[in-house]
Design a protein around this motif. Sequence first.
Motif, PDB file in Angstrom:
ATOM      1  N   ARG A 110       0.829  -1.223   0.000  1.00 27.54           N
ATOM      2  CA  ARG A 110       0.000   0.000   0.000  1.00 27.54           C
ATOM      3  C   ARG A 110       0.856   1.263   0.000  1.00 27.54           C
ATOM      4  O   ARG A 110       0.463   2.294  -0.540  1.00 27.54           O
ATOM      5  CB  ARG A 110      -0.917  -0.002   1.235  1.00 27.54           C
TER       6      ARG A 110
ATOM      7  N   ALA B  40       0.930 -10.042  -0.395  1.00 25.61           N
ATOM      8  CA  ALA B  40      -0.055 -10.099  -1.488  1.00 25.61           C
ATOM      9  C   ALA B  40      -1.099 -11.178  -1.211  1.00 25.61           C
ATOM     10  O   ALA B  40      -2.283 -11.008  -1.505  1.00 25.61           O
ATOM     11  CB  ALA B  40       0.657 -10.376  -2.809  1.00 25.61           C
ATOM     12  N   GLU B  43      -4.080 -10.175   0.891  1.00 32.10           N
ATOM     13  CA  GLU B  43      -5.095  -9.273   0.330  1.00 32.10           C
ATOM     14  C   GLU B  43      -6.390 -10.046   0.059  1.00 32.10           C
ATOM     15  O   GLU B  43      -6.347 -11.225  -0.311  1.00 32.10           O
ATOM     16  CB  GLU B  43      -4.589  -8.652  -0.988  1.00 32.10           C
ATOM     17  N   GLU B  44      -7.501  -9.385   0.233  1.00 28.59           N
ATOM     18  CA  GLU B  44      -8.776 -10.096   0.069  1.00 28.59           C
ATOM     19  C   GLU B  44      -9.239 -10.194  -1.378  1.00 28.59           C
ATOM     20  O   GLU B  44      -9.920 -11.134  -1.766  1.00 28.59           O
ATOM     21  CB  GLU B  44      -9.854  -9.390   0.900  1.00 28.59           C
TER      22      GLU B  44
END
Lengths: 122, 241
Positions: A110, B40, B43-44
């Motif tokens: 992010r 990674a 992550e959903e």
Amino acid sequence: MKRHVLIIENDQWLGEHYKLLLERSDFSVERVKDGHAAMLSVDARRPSVIVSNLLLDGPSLLALLHELQSYTDTAKIPVIACTSLVNISIEQLRPYGVCRLLNTATVHPREIIAAVKSVLDE
Amino acid sequence: MSFQGSDDNFMQGLMDSHLVTVASSELTNPLILIRQLGLALSEENISDNERKLISERLTLTSERALRIAFRLNLTSADQTELRLEPINPVSLCQDVIKELDPLYYAHGKSIKLKTRTRVPLLVGDRRILHQIILGLGDNALNYCSENQPIRVTIKLKDPYVRISVRDYGPALPTDLWRKIEDGVKKRAISPVAGRPSISITALITLQMLARLMGSRLGLIRHRDGSTFYIDLHASKQIRLI
């Protein structure tokens, strides 16, 4: 129109990972593996921002940035440098157009997206 | 077999480096990738196919990191632990290629063995030689393309048997080597220097392993890459199989 990001990363899978991350954030992304390919890519389509590993194969990132700084149209491309080296600072890299320095050992995906967006907002 | 002139000094300088520094920098790259892939996975919004791909890459990269760790561990062996024996270089290289094949395949690349049908046995420590060729193969992964597979070659260079690994990375110009050599002497290699087609730390590890067997890694520079090789004495024992 999507903003174009050029990723310079020698490691195929890490480069693909960064590419996917930025594509998901609605950027157009090209990934190349070295400085020579990066120059060709910049000539073909000027990126809005470059995200690059500091240690490249062959000519270093600084050689590439020096080249970019020599032309008025490419000198203003902002650069985000990525490295796990601890003995280098952003101040050393600013003269080459580097505006963010990310530590690859600690950076969260992010934060990479946030860095690209913040550079483009400046 | 030896590096010439400044390359000899260069290697000596590298051998003096501290093993902890070598270990940390060599393991950094796969660990960075493992961490990013792990993040990674958490992550959903990733598909099942992406999850499967990331899992496969995690496994292969972890295995690569473990190979590096194993090689680093081997460098602490001393010569009394050596088990010198006649080795069939063809079967050893076939084993290495079999081990590296999944990693190369997953990158869309390949590594191939090129040899004459009759190559004499060589004398060495099987475990160490296996790790040296594996290390050169691991390193060469980044320096080939679909059209240019990495070539492992076995040749008789009487009285030695030479095993070489040819890559298509950036050439290693002498001035770059000298620049690095100067940096090593000052204990401050420029962190932003261009990288040759083998990492300095990988080179140190493999050179230490080669020295355990009384040999050294050699280098041939090409316009479009490098060949790293090791020469080991051919066995005088008659091969029965």
